[in-house]
Design a protein around this motif. Structure first.
Motif, PDB file in Angstrom:
ATOM      1  N   GLU A 541     -35.884 -64.798  64.119  1.00 41.49           N
ATOM      2  CA  GLU A 541     -35.444 -66.100  64.618  1.00 41.49           C
ATOM      3  C   GLU A 541     -36.526 -67.158  64.393  1.00 41.49           C
ATOM      4  N   GLN A 544     -36.496 -68.234  60.827  1.00 45.76           N
ATOM      5  CA  GLN A 544     -35.374 -69.139  60.571  1.00 45.76           C
ATOM      6  C   GLN A 544     -35.696 -70.566  61.030  1.00 45.76           C
ATOM      7  N   ARG A 545     -36.375 -70.689  62.165  1.00 48.61           N
ATOM      8  CA  ARG A 545     -36.683 -72.021  62.678  1.00 48.61           C
ATOM      9  C   ARG A 545     -37.779 -72.709  61.872  1.00 48.61           C
ATOM     10  N   LYS A 546     -38.782 -71.953  61.401  1.00 51.23           N
ATOM     11  CA  LYS A 546     -39.954 -72.537  60.742  1.00 51.23           C
ATOM     12  C   LYS A 546     -39.688 -72.848  59.267  1.00 51.23           C
ATOM     13  N   SER A 547     -38.890 -71.996  58.603  1.00 57.18           N
ATOM     14  CA  SER A 547     -38.711 -72.138  57.158  1.00 57.18           C
ATOM     15  C   SER A 547     -37.588 -73.118  56.837  1.00 57.18           C
ATOM     16  N   THR A 548     -37.810 -73.819  55.700  1.00 60.92           N
ATOM     17  CA  THR A 548     -36.783 -74.750  55.235  1.00 60.92           C
ATOM     18  C   THR A 548     -36.114 -74.258  53.967  1.00 60.92           C
ATOM     19  N   GLU A 549     -36.605 -73.119  53.473  1.00 64.24           N
ATOM     20  CA  GLU A 549     -36.031 -72.585  52.233  1.00 64.24           C
ATOM     21  C   GLU A 549     -34.789 -71.750  52.556  1.00 64.24           C
ATOM     22  N   ASN A 550     -33.747 -71.986  51.768  1.00 58.71           N
ATOM     23  CA  ASN A 550     -32.480 -71.289  52.019  1.00 58.71           C
ATOM     24  C   ASN A 550     -32.598 -69.774  51.844  1.00 58.71           C
ATOM     25  N   GLN A 553     -34.317 -68.357  54.797  1.00 59.06           N
ATOM     26  CA  GLN A 553     -33.399 -68.413  55.932  1.00 59.06           C
ATOM     27  C   GLN A 553     -32.369 -67.283  55.865  1.00 59.06           C
ATOM     28  N   ALA A 556     -33.994 -63.919  56.608  1.00 59.42           N
ATOM     29  CA  ALA A 556     -34.298 -63.823  58.042  1.00 59.42           C
ATOM     30  C   ALA A 556     -33.028 -63.538  58.835  1.00 59.42           C
ATOM     31  N   GLY A 557     -31.906 -64.153  58.418  1.00 61.83           N
ATOM     32  CA  GLY A 557     -30.627 -63.904  59.094  1.00 61.83           C
ATOM     33  C   GLY A 557     -30.179 -62.460  58.964  1.00 61.83           C
TER      34      GLY A 557
END
Length: 737
Positions: A541, A544-550, A553, A556-557
C-alpha cells in the motif's frame, strides 16, 4: 414310530412288575427282620404258607432253611453289608431248602431289603471260572477294537454256552446295532442289523446301568406274584429275580428265543452296549456263573474305553497338524476380514465340511457353501440368547427348532461356536446331507392293541425279516474331538482378532497424536504468518501511495491482492486447526431454528433471485451447537454457491430417522461433481468445478469432515456431473428421540 407310542413304551413300570421269575423265591423284610412281602411260591419251596410269615420274623423260615430257630442270620447279613454308610452286600450266601442248595442274594429297596433265593444248580455244568482266564487272554489278543469284539462274543459263548452271542451297540438316538456275533452254524446271522430304540426303552437302559447282568431263564414259565400286607408294589430294580415285562416276553417269543442273558458294557459311566445272549431252549445259569460273565463285560468295557481314548488321541494328533497350519495362516493375516479366506480351505478339509463362516460385528465372511447372511444373522442371535453351552453341534438340522430357517437347504449338519459370551459373533461349519441305507431287523414299528378295558398297550412286531430304510436329512456326526478342536481354533481366531484390534488401536492412537501435533503446528504457523503478511500488505500500500509509475503501481496492487488472498487462506487453516483443538460440548440441538437461521442468512445474500431453499423435516441431533451450525452452514452454503448459475436453483434440507441414526440430506440441482473429484472432495484445499467461476478456499468441506468425525458422525456425497449433488450427514441417535 411316533412319540405317543414311545411314551407308551416309556411308561411301562418294569421296575415294579409285582412278580418274580419262577425259578426262585423272594422275601421283602425290614432291618429288624419283619417280613412285609414275599413271593407266592414260598409254601411250594418251604412248606410254610405265606399267610403264616407275613408280618412275622424272618426266623419263621429258619427250619425250612436248615437253621436253628434262634438264628437271625439274615438280619446279621444285612448288618454286615453296611460299610461306611453304604450298603455293599457280599453276595451270595448259601442255604439248603429241602434237598436243593440256593444262593441267597441281598439288595436294598427303599427302607426294606430284598432277599432273593436262587437255585445253585445250573444248566451250565462246567464251572466257567476255570475258563475265564484263558478266555480273557484270547479276547485281548488283538489290538484292533473290532477284532476284540469278535473275540469277546466267541469267548463269552465258550464260557456260558448260549447258542447266539452278540455285541449290541447303542447309537446316540438309543437304537441298537449288532456289531459282532458268534452263533451256531444253522442260525441265521443278525450281524449288521439295527433295532429301534423302543425295543430296549430308556427305563430298561437305565436298569442295565444299575444291574450289569440280566437273566431271563424261561420265557414260557408264568411269573410268580408278590403278596404282602403292604399294597404298594415293591421296587425290584436290584432284584436278580425281577419278572420280565410282558411286552418283552412276547417280543422274545416272536423271535423264537426261549432264554436270554445280557451283560452290560459300561464306558465312562454310560451304557455303551450289551453282550446279548440268546438260547432257543430254556437255560438257567446261577449267580456265580453270571458274575463270571460280568467280569468279561467289565474287562471288555475297560478295553473299549481304552481303545476309544487311543482313537480320540490319534484323531486329536491328526487334527493338531491342521490347527498349526491354520494358526500360521492367521499370523500372516493383516486384517480381520481376511481371516476366513486365510484358513477357509484348511477348515473345510480338516472338518470334512462344505462351508465355513465367520459372523463378526454384523458382517458375514464366508468360505465355500454357506447360508445367506440373513439366515446366519438370525441363527447367531438365536444361539446367543438361548444356547448357553460353549459349542452347538447337530447332524440333523431339521430336528432343531433353532435351525428352522435352514430347513429345506442342502445343509444337514451345523457346528457353531461363540467368540465370547458377551458378543453375538460366531464361527460356523456346515456339512451336507449324507444319505444312507439302514438294515433293520424287521420294520421298526410297534403295534398298538387294546385290552378288555379299551386301554392301549404295545404289542411287539411279529416279523424280524430284514427291512431296508433309506435315511435322509442327516450329516456325518461331529465327533467329540472335532468339537474340542473347533473350540481351540475359535480361541486362536479370538487371539488373532484381539491382536488386530490392538494393532488398530495403537495405530489410531498414533494417528490421534499426529493429528494433534499437526493441528498445533497449523495453528502456530497460521498465527505466526499473520504478522509478515500484514507487513507485506502495508508495504504494498505504501508503494502504491509513493510511486507515480503505472507499472510499479500495478505490481504493488498484485502484491497486495496476493497478500490478502494468502491472509484468507491462513485464516481458514487457522479455523480448521481450531476444530481439532476445540472441546466438543454435546447438547440436544433443535435443528429447526438453526436451519431457518441459516436459510434467512443465505437468502439475504443470494446470488440468484430465483433461489428456492426448502427446509423440510428437522429432527434434532446431539452435538456441539456451534460446530453443528458450522457444518450445516458450510454444506448448505456450498449447495447454494454451486447451483446459483442454473435458471432456477433449488436446494432442499431434509432430516429422517432410522434405527440408529439421524440422517440429513442436503440436495441441490447445481453443477454436480464428477467421480474423480468425489474421491478427494473432503481433502484440505480440494475444490471442484471451474476454479475461476466459483470462489472458495477448499478448506470448508475438510473442516466439515473433521467436525463430523469428532461427533462420531459421517458425511458422504452422491452426485452426477451437470445434474446436482446430495450430501448425506449421519449422526448417531444415542439418547436423541
Amino acid at each position: 414310530m411316533n412319540s405317543d407310542l414311545l411314551d407308551l413304551c416309556s411308561q411301562e413300570p418294569i421296575h415294579i412288575p409285582g412278580a418274580i421269575q419262577s425259578h426262585g423265591m423272594l422275601i421283602v423284610m425290614d432291618e429288624k427282620g419283619i417280613i412285609h412281602q414275599c413271593s407266592a411260591n414260598v409254601e411250594a419251596l418251604t412248606g410254610i404258607s405265606y399267610t403264616d410269615i407275613l408280618g412275622g420274623s424272618v426266623t419263621l423260615l429258619n427250619k425250612a432253611l436248615g437253621k436253628d430257630h434262634a438264628n437271625n442270620f439274615l438280619v446279621e447279613l444285612v448288618s454286615l453289608s453296611w460299610h461306611d454308610g453304604e450298603f455293599r452286600p457280599s453276595n451270595p450266601y448259601q442255604v439248603r431248602i429241602g434237598r436243593e442248595f440256593f444262593n441267597v442274594i441281598l439288595s436294598q429297596s427303599a427302607d426294606n431289603y430284598l432277599v432273593d433265593f436262587e437255585p445253585q444248580q445250573s444248566d451250565l455244568f462246567q464251572d466257567p471260572q476255570n475258563k475265564v482266564g484263558a478266555s480273557l487272554s484270547h479276547m485281548l489278543a488283538d489290538n484292533e477294537l473290532q477284532s476284540i469284539l469278535e473275540n469277546a462274543v466267541q469267548q463269552t459263548r465258550h464260557i456260558i454256552g448260549y447258542q447266539r452271542v452278540m455285541i449290541y451297540k447303542f447309537h446316540q438316538d438309543g437304537h441298537g446295532e449288532v456289531i459282532a456275533e458268534d452263533r451256531e452254524a444253522e442260525l441265521e446271522s443278525w450281524l449288521g442289523l439295527h433295532y429301534p430304540a423302543s425295543d430296549i426303552p430308556q427305563q430298561a437302559r437305565e436298569l442295565y446301568k444299575r444291574n450289569y447282568t440280566r437273566l431271563i431263564a424261561n420265557v414260557h414259565e408264568q411269573p410268580i406274584s408278590i403278596v404282602g400286607l403292604d399294597p404298594a408294589p415293591v421296587d425290584l430294580s436290584d432284584s436278580s429275580l425281577r419278572a420280565v415285562s410282558p411286552v418283552h416276553i412276547r417280543y422274545l417269543k416272536n423271535m423264537k428265543v426261549d432264554s436270554s442273558f445280557s451283560v452290560s458294557i459300561i464306558v465312562e459311566g454310560e451304557l455303551w452296549g450289551l453282550i446279548a445272549c440268546h438260547n432257543y431252549s430254556p437255560r438257567y445259569i446261577n449267580y456265580r456263573q453270571r458274575e463270571t460273565a460280568k467280569l468279561v463285560g467289565q474287562v471288555l468295557s475297560s478295553c473299549i474305553a481304552m481303545r476309544s481314548q487311543e482313537s480320540q488321541q490319534k484323531e486329536l494328533l491328526s487334527f493338531q497338524a491342521a490347527v498349526m497350519e491354520i494358526v500360521r495362516s492367521l499370523q500372516n493375516t493383516d486384517n480381520i476380514a481376511d481371516i476366513v479366506q486365510a484358513c477357509g480351505a484348511n477348515m473345510l478339509k480338516t472338518f470334512d465340511a462344505v462351508g465355513f463362516a465367520f459372523y463378526f460385528e454384523g458382517e458375514l465372511y464366508g468360505f465355500g457353501d454357506v447360508p445367506y447372511e440373513e439366515q446366519i444373522a438370525l441363527l447367531s442371535s438365536k444361539l446367543a440368547s438361548t444356547h448357553a453351552a460353549e459349542i452347538f453341534a447337530t447332524d440333523q438340522v431339521s430336528s432343531d427348532s433353532l435351525l428352522a430357517d435352514l430347513a429345506g437347504t442342502s445343509f444337514a449338519g451345523v457346528m457353531a461356536c461363540q467368540l465370547s459370551a458377551e458378543l453375538k459373533d460366531y464361527l460356523f461349519l456346515f456339512r451336507e446331507e449324507k444319505a444312507s441305507v439302514v438294515r433293520w431287523a424287521g420294520k421298526p414299528d410297534k403295534i398298538v392293541e387294546f385290552d378288555d378295558k379299551a386301554q392301549p398297550f404295545i404289542s411287539p412286531r411279529n416279523s424280524f425279516e430284514q427291512w431296508l430304510q433309506e435315511v435322509k436329512g442327516y450329516a456325518r456326526p461331529w465327533s467329540t474331538t472335532e468339537q474340542q478342536i473347533f473350540i481351540q481354533i475359535r480361541d486362536e481366531i479370538n487371539y488373532a482378532v484381539a491382536r488386530k484390534v490392538n494393532e488398530l488401536r495403537k495405530l489410531n492412537e498414533k494417528l490421534r497424536e499426529a493429528y494433534a501435533e499437526l493441528d498445533s503446528f497449523a495453528h502456530t504457523v497460521s498465527h505466526d504468518l499473520k504478522t509478515p503478511l500484514t507487513a507485506i500488505k502495508a508495504y504494498a500500500e505504501l508503494i502504491q501511495r509513493k510511486s507515480t509509475e503505472n507499472d510499479v503501481q500495478g505490481m504493488a496492487g498484485k502484491i497486495k491482492g496476493s497478500a490478502e488472498q494468502l491472509t484468507k487462506m491462513v485464516h481458514t487453516v487457522l479455523e480448521y486447526a481450531k476444530v481439532g483443538q476445540k472441546f466438543v460440548n454435546k447438547e440436544h440441538v433443535e435443528m429447526s431454528s438453526l436451519l431457518w437461521n441459516i436459510r434467512e442468512h443465505l437468502l439475504v445474500s443470494k446470488l440468484n433471485e430465483h433461489l428456492q431453499l426448502d427446509i423440510l423435516s428437522t429432527p434434532p441431533v446431539e452435538g456441539d451447537p456451534i460446530l453443528i451450525f458450522q457444518v450445516f452452514l458450510n454444506v448448505i452454503e456450498n449447495a447454494v454457491k454451486y447451483s446459483h448459475k442454473v435458471t432456477r436453483p433449488i436446494v432442499s434440507v431434509e432430516g429422517t430417522l432410522d434405527a440408529s441414526h439421524v440422517v440429513y440430506r442436503i440436495t441441490d440441482n447445481g453443477v454436480g461433481i464428477n467421480a474423480k473429484q468425489q474421491e478427494h472432495i473432503f481433502g484440505l484445499f480440494s475444490r471442484i468445478g471451474d476454479l475461476d467461476s466459483f470462489e472458495g478456499s477448499g478448506v470448508g468441506l475438510a473442516t466439515v469432515k473433521k467436525i463430523m468425525s469428532r461427533h462420531g458422525a459421517q458425511i458422504t456425497v452422491e452426485s452426477q456431473e451437470g445434474i446436482g449433488s446430495t450430501f448425506i450427514l449421519r449422526f448417531p441417535r444415542n439418547s436423541v428421540a
